[in-house]
Scaffold this active site. Structure first.
Site, mmCIF file in Angstrom:
data_model
loop_
_atom_site.group_PDB
_atom_site.id
_atom_site.type_symbol
_atom_site.label_atom_id
_atom_site.label_comp_id
_atom_site.label_asym_id
_atom_site.label_seq_id
_atom_site.Cartn_x
_atom_site.Cartn_y
_atom_site.Cartn_z
ATOM 1 N N ARG B 51 77.423 -9.145 48.077
ATOM 2 C CA ARG B 51 76.304 -9.701 47.323
ATOM 3 C C ARG B 51 76.480 -9.469 45.834
ATOM 4 N NH1 ARG B 51 71.063 -7.853 50.916
ATOM 5 N NH2 ARG B 51 72.025 -8.275 52.931
ATOM 6 N N ASP B 53 73.522 -9.173 42.657
ATOM 7 C CA ASP B 53 72.077 -9.120 42.481
ATOM 8 C C ASP B 53 71.536 -10.255 41.624
ATOM 9 O OD1 ASP B 53 71.475 -6.958 44.038
ATOM 10 O OD2 ASP B 53 71.690 -5.493 42.421
ATOM 11 N N TYR B 111 84.581 -5.232 38.497
ATOM 12 C CA TYR B 111 83.408 -5.717 37.777
ATOM 13 C C TYR B 111 83.641 -5.569 36.279
ATOM 14 C CZ TYR B 111 80.378 -6.245 41.856
ATOM 15 O OH TYR B 111 79.815 -6.678 43.028
ATOM 16 N N ARG B 198 75.848 -0.894 37.487
ATOM 17 C CA ARG B 198 74.845 -0.899 36.414
ATOM 18 C C ARG B 198 74.313 0.503 36.117
ATOM 19 N NH1 ARG B 198 70.970 -5.308 38.764
ATOM 20 N NH2 ARG B 198 69.633 -4.646 37.039
#
Lengths: 245, 245
Positions: B51, B53, B111, B198
């Site tokens: 996934r 977000d 990421y 994050r």
């Protein structure tokens, strides 16, 4: 009266261009004037270096305004960026000589046009590039661009509805660069007619895509007939890059 | 059945994330499944690598789906890009071995997190960077990051509402680079917990801004307590950069 110069960056996507337009709130000038009027408690009018059309962006538009307000330029910058929408940014606030005029004093302007030449549109750049599919011959474009350098009558390369009498301008430089799927065209001149940069880019692209020969660009210039030039390239790829004084 | 792999780029700004979500149309997965179902006349379900977000972007999300459709991969790519909204782009369509599974076969993921550290927000990047004002000590962040490399229990660096039992993961690499007003953080690991990237970025920023010492990052890791780590950095600066198989 103090004379204050602003350097302004904006994403023009949502706006009907730079210039105040009747009662419309959706011009960059109106947005900035409204915040300045609130800040100074005066009716502020700003003078831009020139207009940018609906949907066109700016990396460094220049404007000036007169005020009796005594705030420091730093305080002004904070205030403006706090109250302006986040697609307009004030990059610099400087106090200048009372005779500085953002439009009359322009020596030259530089525009940047960005093209995305990938097979698939780039989702992150989609509002800031024109997506052109197909093989583009950069060297043919560079060759065609040489015909446009110098002082010329650009009547063929301006909007048919243009009102200014003289269509004589000087283009100092056209640089075309390719990096992976991106093509960037930089154009510097002493002034530009309405839609001139976008019609030049649209015509150079016809050459790049093989639909027109490089030499035709010169022929079109001589004919002074807008109908002969290529289509007007999309607004969203165009940026006012800098204004030289 | 053919097994088709997609490489997908998306601007997540408008979406509630990757994962199909009840009847909501506003997830990336739903958008793609709808177009694929129309294209194949089958009820297509796609399997993503994982996934992302709400508000998070992807430069190269990977997914696969099974179909009896006989179109060429080129035709599929044209069809998808024609009917998908312009903030979702299919960069690649490839037919793969029947056993390829976009989630189970992931070896590592990378990421990217983008920070705009200018005094003034950048109007063109505003939806794709987190704007952080103040002097950032990049070297302190780099030092802090070294404590996070390796196999660890990242319980302190995941969302408190996370459900997965094991919070042990391996981070292979964290690279932090600064270029003018931009800071880019690249993180590669064998898997990431909910909001882990994050929270790591939010904590490294606390260090960069001088509110936390580098060494605290290690202490927080040992305590396995989410409350000790820094705030969760904004979704809009985060990009799924690549998925390695």
């Amino acid at each position: 009266m103090r004379n204050i110069k602003l350097v302004i960056q904006y994403d023009g996507s949502r706006y009907k261009g730079w210039q105040r337009l009747g009662k419309s709130e959706m011009t960059i000038q109106t947005k900035i004037e409204n915040v300045l009027s609130k800040m100074t408690d005066e009716k502020v009018e700003i003078i831009g270096s020139g207009r940018t059309d609906s949907g066109v962006h700016a990396l460094a538009q220049v404007a000036n305004f007169k005020t009796k307000d005594e705030k420091s330029v730093d305080e002004m910058m904070e205030y403006l960026n706090k109250y302006l929408p986040d697609d307009i940014a004030i990059k610099q606030v400087v106090e200048v000589h009372e005779r500085f005029h953002a439009r009359y004093n322009v020596v030259s302007k530089t525009y940047m046009y960005r093209i995305w030449n990938g097979r698939v549109q780039n989702p992150f750049l989609r509002k800031h590039v024109s997506h052109v599919i197909g093989k583009i011959d950069i060297n043919a474009m560079k060759h065609a661009a040489t015909y446009l350098i110098g002082e010329h009558d650009y009547a063929s390369y301006r909007d048919v509805k243009a009102k200014k009498k003289s269509s004589i301008r000087t283009i100092y430089e056209i640089e075309i660069a390719q990096e992976e799927e991106g093509i960037t065209i930089m154009i510097r001149g002493n002034g530009f007619l309405h839609k001139m940069v976008r019609i030049i880019v649209g015509t150079l692209l016809e050459v790049g895509l093989g639909r027109m020969k490089s030499e035709e660009v010169e022929h079109i210039l001589q004919q002074k007939d807008r109908a002969l030039a290529g289509p007007t390239a999309q607004a969203k790829g165009l940026f006012l890059y800098s204004v030289e004084y």
